[in-house]
Write an enzyme that holds these catalytic residues in place. Sequence first.
Site, short mmCIF file in Angstrom:
data_model
loop_
_atom_site.label_atom_id
_atom_site.label_comp_id
_atom_site.label_asym_id
_atom_site.label_seq_id
_atom_site.Cartn_x
_atom_site.Cartn_y
_atom_site.Cartn_z
N SER A 146 0.96 -1.15 0.15
CA SER A 146 -0.06 0.01 0.12
C SER A 146 1.15 1.39 -0.05
CB SER A 146 -0.88 0.01 1.15
OG SER A 146 -1.43 1.38 1.58
N TYR A 159 -2.04 -1.34 10.57
CA TYR A 159 -2.15 -1.54 9.50
C TYR A 159 -1.00 -0.93 8.71
CZ TYR A 159 -3.70 -0.61 4.52
OH TYR A 159 -3.99 -0.43 3.04
#
Length: 288
Positions: A146, A159
């Site tokens: 990401s 995350y």
Amino acid sequence: MSARDLYSGGVAVITGAGAGIGAGLARHASSLGMTVVLADIDAGAADALAGELNAAGGHAVPAVCDVRDPDSVAALAERVYADVGPVRLLVNNAGVEQFGYLWDTPVANWNRVVDVNVSGVFHGIRAFLPKMIEAGHPSWVWNLSSIGGVAVVPLQAPYIMSKHAVLALTECLALEVAHAGHDHIHVQAVLPGAVVSNIFESAGGVDGDGSDVEAAESQRLAMLDIKAEAMDPVTAAQVVFDQAAEGRFYLLTQPDYVGAAMTERANVLASQRAPILRTARRFDPATQ
């Protein structure tokens, strides 16, 4: 060589394929002429997408799989090779989010992020890569990191940590595949920027007892603001497939935006700057 030339006629296995960028990758893979195995813990989502793709003339196979469970992923690999065929493209995509201060994060929520985002990628590699190596055909492994894998953001530590881990895992895997001499295996890291999904709505939060719920939910709202301007998943998928066909290692859905975050991260490390808390509510990789 074009993406269609490389992938058409092959089998793609995509985890977390029922929604978000996973569904976008599945739709684009199908449009290129791939047989797509839609692996998701949500059977209804996988079935619905398979119905859509098959109605449009594609070949999609829904499969229930919990990437947290190595036996579930291993069983998926066995079924795919027995019933569908050798895998040309493995996409370890399944992922979940978490909001809140790290010290407020419930242990179960921490474990959920690690088990899905990090261990899920590992289980996919363990289950599929030996079979892809043995088959001897050109094959691709994409692991979803990401923009969060090259940035630091408060109130999303689990995350962000997980996506840094996936990026490092993928870089190491590429070296290991080369070291072992498996030249037909191509390992690539996918770094999406903001792409439309339900990951923020389904993200974990914090418990009300003594935890700062307001801070956690404020961060969720900030991310939902970003979602309002996020990229369409199919458009993002096309960019990823085209970059992969060019032989790039880092596949960026928004090359300028994600690339700026990568450059800033490199600059921070090179200058050994401490993290700086920014007051802006919305995440801008150029200010991290």
